[in-house]
Every structure is written in C-alpha cells, then in structure tokens.
Scaffold this motif. Sequence first.
Motif, PDB file in Angstrom:
ATOM      1  N   VAL A  14       1.119  -1.144   0.123  1.00  0.00           N
ATOM      2  CA  VAL A  14       0.161   0.119  -0.009  1.00  0.00           C
ATOM      3  C   VAL A  14       0.766   1.141   0.084  1.00  0.00           C
ATOM      4  CG1 VAL A  14      -1.742   1.246   1.299  1.00  0.00           C
ATOM      5  CG2 VAL A  14      -2.119  -1.348   1.295  1.00  0.00           C
ATOM      6  N   PHE A  15       0.733   2.297  -1.024  1.00  0.00           N
ATOM      7  CA  PHE A  15       1.551   3.303  -1.088  1.00  0.00           C
ATOM      8  C   PHE A  15       0.838   4.415  -0.620  1.00  0.00           C
ATOM      9  CE2 PHE A  15       3.127   6.797  -3.696  1.00  0.00           C
ATOM     10  CZ  PHE A  15       4.416   6.834  -3.272  1.00  0.00           C
ATOM     11  N   SER A  16       1.508   5.372  -0.113  1.00  0.00           N
ATOM     12  CA  SER A  16       0.922   6.776   0.407  1.00  0.00           C
ATOM     13  C   SER A  16       1.197   7.596  -0.953  1.00  0.00           C
ATOM     14  CB  SER A  16       1.892   7.384   1.357  1.00  0.00           C
ATOM     15  OG  SER A  16       1.995   6.745   2.609  1.00  0.00           O
ATOM     16  N   SER A  17      -0.156   7.838  -1.751  1.00  0.00           N
ATOM     17  CA  SER A  17      -0.071   8.893  -2.610  1.00  0.00           C
ATOM     18  C   SER A  17      -0.781  10.224  -2.286  1.00  0.00           C
ATOM     19  CB  SER A  17      -0.542   8.447  -4.011  1.00  0.00           C
ATOM     20  OG  SER A  17      -0.392   9.102  -4.929  1.00  0.00           O
ATOM     21  N   SER A  18      -1.125  11.232  -2.936  1.00  0.00           N
ATOM     22  CA  SER A  18      -1.435  12.217  -2.535  1.00  0.00           C
ATOM     23  C   SER A  18      -2.517  12.786  -3.493  1.00  0.00           C
ATOM     24  CB  SER A  18      -0.243  13.299  -2.575  1.00  0.00           C
ATOM     25  OG  SER A  18      -0.703  14.768  -2.159  1.00  0.00           O
ATOM     26  N   CYS A  19      -3.469  13.797  -3.138  1.00  0.00           N
ATOM     27  CA  CYS A  19      -4.173  14.324  -3.944  1.00  0.00           C
ATOM     28  C   CYS A  19      -3.506  15.494  -4.822  1.00  0.00           C
ATOM     29  CB  CYS A  19      -5.569  15.067  -3.284  1.00  0.00           C
ATOM     30  SG  CYS A  19      -4.853  16.842  -2.237  1.00  0.00           S
ATOM     31  N   THR A  20      -2.338  15.944  -4.560  1.00  0.00           N
ATOM     32  CA  THR A  20      -1.654  16.645  -5.222  1.00  0.00           C
ATOM     33  C   THR A  20      -1.360  16.127  -6.672  1.00  0.00           C
ATOM     34  OG1 THR A  20       0.566  17.783  -5.228  1.00  0.00           O
ATOM     35  CG2 THR A  20       0.699  15.310  -4.833  1.00  0.00           C
ATOM     36  N   VAL A  21      -1.600  14.894  -7.055  1.00  0.00           N
ATOM     37  CA  VAL A  21      -1.331  14.522  -8.310  1.00  0.00           C
ATOM     38  C   VAL A  21      -2.633  14.949  -9.339  1.00  0.00           C
ATOM     39  CG1 VAL A  21      -0.267  12.102  -7.707  1.00  0.00           C
ATOM     40  CG2 VAL A  21      -2.948  12.164  -8.072  1.00  0.00           C
ATOM     41  N   TYR A  22      -3.727  15.714  -8.699  1.00  0.00           N
ATOM     42  CA  TYR A  22      -4.743  16.084  -9.413  1.00  0.00           C
ATOM     43  C   TYR A  22      -4.608  17.594  -9.893  1.00  0.00           C
ATOM     44  CZ  TYR A  22      -7.400  12.085  -8.112  1.00  0.00           C
ATOM     45  OH  TYR A  22      -8.055  10.798  -7.869  1.00  0.00           O
ATOM     46  N   GLY A  23      -3.476  18.432  -8.989  1.00  0.00           N
ATOM     47  CA  GLY A  23      -3.575  19.846  -9.452  1.00  0.00           C
ATOM     48  C   GLY A  23      -4.604  20.548  -9.005  1.00  0.00           C
ATOM     49  N   GLN A  24      -5.021  21.425  -9.804  1.00  0.00           N
ATOM     50  CA  GLN A  24      -6.179  22.139  -9.838  1.00  0.00           C
ATOM     51  C   GLN A  24      -7.044  21.403 -10.714  1.00  0.00           C
ATOM     52  OE1 GLN A  24      -7.546  24.768  -7.631  1.00  0.00           O
ATOM     53  NE2 GLN A  24      -9.563  23.535  -8.504  1.00  0.00           N
ATOM     54  N   PRO A  25      -8.168  20.809 -10.252  1.00  0.00           N
ATOM     55  CA  PRO A  25      -9.118  20.071 -11.215  1.00  0.00           C
ATOM     56  C   PRO A  25     -10.152  20.898 -11.575  1.00  0.00           C
ATOM     57  CG  PRO A  25      -9.119  19.312  -8.762  1.00  0.00           C
ATOM     58  CD  PRO A  25      -8.441  20.351  -8.763  1.00  0.00           C
ATOM     59  N   GLU A  26     -10.442  21.019 -12.929  1.00  0.00           N
ATOM     60  CA  GLU A  26     -11.763  21.830 -13.473  1.00  0.00           C
ATOM     61  C   GLU A  26     -12.733  21.472 -12.901  1.00  0.00           C
ATOM     62  OE1 GLU A  26      -9.689  20.919 -17.123  1.00  0.00           O
ATOM     63  OE2 GLU A  26      -8.386  22.181 -15.822  1.00  0.00           O
ATOM     64  N   ILE A  27     -13.024  20.106 -12.705  1.00  0.00           N
ATOM     65  CA  ILE A  27     -14.381  19.673 -12.056  1.00  0.00           C
ATOM     66  C   ILE A  27     -14.126  18.933 -10.820  1.00  0.00           C
ATOM     67  CG2 ILE A  27     -16.478  18.204 -12.647  1.00  0.00           C
ATOM     68  CD1 ILE A  27     -15.572  18.423 -15.558  1.00  0.00           C
ATOM     69  N   LEU A  28     -15.284  19.726  -9.771  1.00  0.00           N
ATOM     70  CA  LEU A  28     -15.026  19.188  -8.621  1.00  0.00           C
ATOM     71  C   LEU A  28     -16.368  18.522  -8.191  1.00  0.00           C
ATOM     72  CD1 LEU A  28     -13.405  22.229  -7.149  1.00  0.00           C
ATOM     73  CD2 LEU A  28     -12.169  20.072  -6.989  1.00  0.00           C
ATOM     74  N   PRO A  29     -16.354  17.467  -7.179  1.00  0.00           N
ATOM     75  CA  PRO A  29     -15.146  16.806  -6.481  1.00  0.00           C
ATOM     76  C   PRO A  29     -14.305  15.926  -7.581  1.00  0.00           C
ATOM     77  CG  PRO A  29     -17.217  15.637  -6.019  1.00  0.00           C
ATOM     78  CD  PRO A  29     -17.803  16.731  -6.796  1.00  0.00           C
TER      79      PRO A  29
END
Length: 341
Positions: free
Chosen positions: A120-135
Amino acid sequence: MILTTGGTGYIGSHTVVELQNAGFDVLIADDLSNSKQEVVDRIEQISGKRPFFEKVDLKNKEKTFELFQKYPNIEAVIHFAASKAVGESVENPLKYYENNIGSLVNVLQAMQEYDVASIVFSSSCTVYGQPEILPVTEQTKRKAAESPYGNTKMISEDILKDHSVSDKSFKIIALRYFNPIGAHPSGLIGELPNGIPNNLVPFVTQTAYGLRTTLSVFGNDYDTPDGSCIRDYINVVDLAEAHVVAIKRLLENKNKSNFEYFNIGTGQGVSVLEIVRTFEKVSNTKLNYQIVGRRAGDIEKIWAETSFANTELGWKAKKTLNETLLSAWNWEQKYRASLTE
Ligand code: UFG
C-alpha cells in the motif's frame, strides 16, 4: 507481519496503532530523520502492544534487503517513508528524488527478492493539481506536478503501475490522501512538525498555544464563498483505518486488479477561514490571525469524490471536523505539557 516504512511518522504511527488493534503484527522501519523513537513507546501505551522497530535508511539497498532477510514473515508493506515538505523540495529537489524514489525502488526490489507481493503506497491528491471539475474522482486526469515533492508522488505512482504490469504477482494499492489533520484521541501521538509548521492545522494549534504570535491566512480573494482556499481535511485516524482496509483487501485477494488507487478524503470542502472559526469554537480560544497574500503554488479548491472508496474499499471517513480539530488541540496541549514535566 506488516512492514510499515516511516512508521514513526505522523500518518505511519496512527496506522501502526490501527493495524495492531486489528490484530496484525507490525514492524516499523524508519530512519528517524523526521520523527522520534519515543513514538514506539507511545504506540505501545495506546495499543498495549509494542511494534518491532528497526532504524533503517531505505535509500541504502543493502540495508533494505537485510531488513527483509531479518524478518522473513513480512507479508505486506505499507510504504509511508518519504520527505514531504513542498517548499524544501523546490530548494533541494535531488534530496526528494533520492529519498522518495530511491527508497520506493529499493523496497520494491527487496519485496521481489523475498516474495512479498502486497504493498500500500502513500499517494496524494497533489496528483490532481487544480481540477476543473469538483469533486475529483479517481477518473479525474492527473496534472503535471507543481513541485518536486508532488512530482515524486506522480513518478512513484507510475513506477508502481509499470511494475504491476511487468510483475503480475504484485498487488498494489495507492491511497491518494487529501489533507490529513488531527491526532489520536489519546493525545499520545500526533503531528510533530520540525520548526515552523508549513501546514495549516499545526500552525493553528501552535498559535493557540502561544508558540506563534499570528496565523497568516494565505489569501481571501480566491473564487470560493469566503475567498479563502478550500481543502478536504481528513482525520488521521480515519485515514489510518483506510490502510488497514487496503491491507486486508490485498491479503484476502479481494482486489479487482493488481494496481488500484483510491481517493481518501471526507468528500467535504472546507475553507481556511472555516477551519479558523471551527477551531476557535471547539477549543474555546481566540486565534490571532491576519489575512496576507496568496502563497505561491497553492491550489484554489479541491475535495474528493469518495464513493469509489466507500463502495469498493468499504471505507468511509467517520469523524467530524469538530472532533478532529479538538483532537489536534488536545495533542498540542498534552505534548507541550509533557516537554516541561
Ligand atoms: N494555509 C494558511 N496558513 C498557513 C498554512 C496554510 O492559510 O499558515 C492555507 C494554505 O494556503 C491552504 C490550506 O491552508 O489553502 C492548507 O494548507 P496546507 O499547507 O495545510 O496543505 P496543502 O493543501 O497546501 O498541502 C497538502 C499536503 C502536501 C501536499 C499538498 C499538495 O500537506 O503534502 O497538499 O497539494 F503536497
């Protein structure tokens, strides 16, 4: 036995507690570069069980292999160990690539050598940058990273994906954390940043405690209801539980593919000013804060779509923002008091 690299760190230590509560034996491997060994004692105090501990630098391939040789009953790995300061990663990118990428490659090679298949790896929402559509859903396209730190998370995900293609025996889950905050309800473990905190909640609690004079709120002119940035703040114990669920999924072969990734957040967007107000309310303190200019590199708003984690992983954030901020405040006070005992 579950190997947790970086297991004395903030998220690692909370996860070790939950793993032990769920009946797993745990081995912590940590170089203690950003955590203290006394965390092991505190984990024991909370869970009534002492995890195994090895001080290891996972950048060292030989030492990493020796670790797996010494503990032949490792059945899965949770790889937390990484450097995580965004600003420092801009100043010293090579340190970030060496620490975060080098250690991941060593761990994967050691797993391959010693027939350990689940990670299991600790990734981050940082991979999405600023998304155009939320959530953001897991289908949301990743964006080029804004910092070397963020890039190490992108590259790590790519390494894991490539590896899952080449070695079909591997089972991998990447958890994309949103903003982890709060502390264990015992007040015995929590976030312990070195020096001046970069992150909002430790800065808030240190300001309330009197260690910092003023909290700077970075910007009130964003396109959000109150003008301050919005994040999805996830309680660290809820986050820890997501790791237990992910480990069980892999060990019980319930995964649908050998590389899966999940958003781990609450699904709620909360602004910086809402954090300030909620903290003031639950702690019954007045926070000294001022609005200052925007911080370079900040995303305006992001929060998670969590239905995939809810249905597929069977995990859901349970704690309220009130109890989470109160837990952070309890931890700050208890920790500071323990220093003067
Ligand atoms: N903030 C303040 N004042 C502070 C600190 C933060 O106003 O003193 C604001 C930030 O501008 C941001 C929000 O509080 O709007 C949250 O900031 P954090 O630094 O706590 O968290 P970030 O969302 O910036 O960082 C998180 C993770 C990083 C990760 C990053 C990627 O902590 O590891 O997301 O987006 F790299």
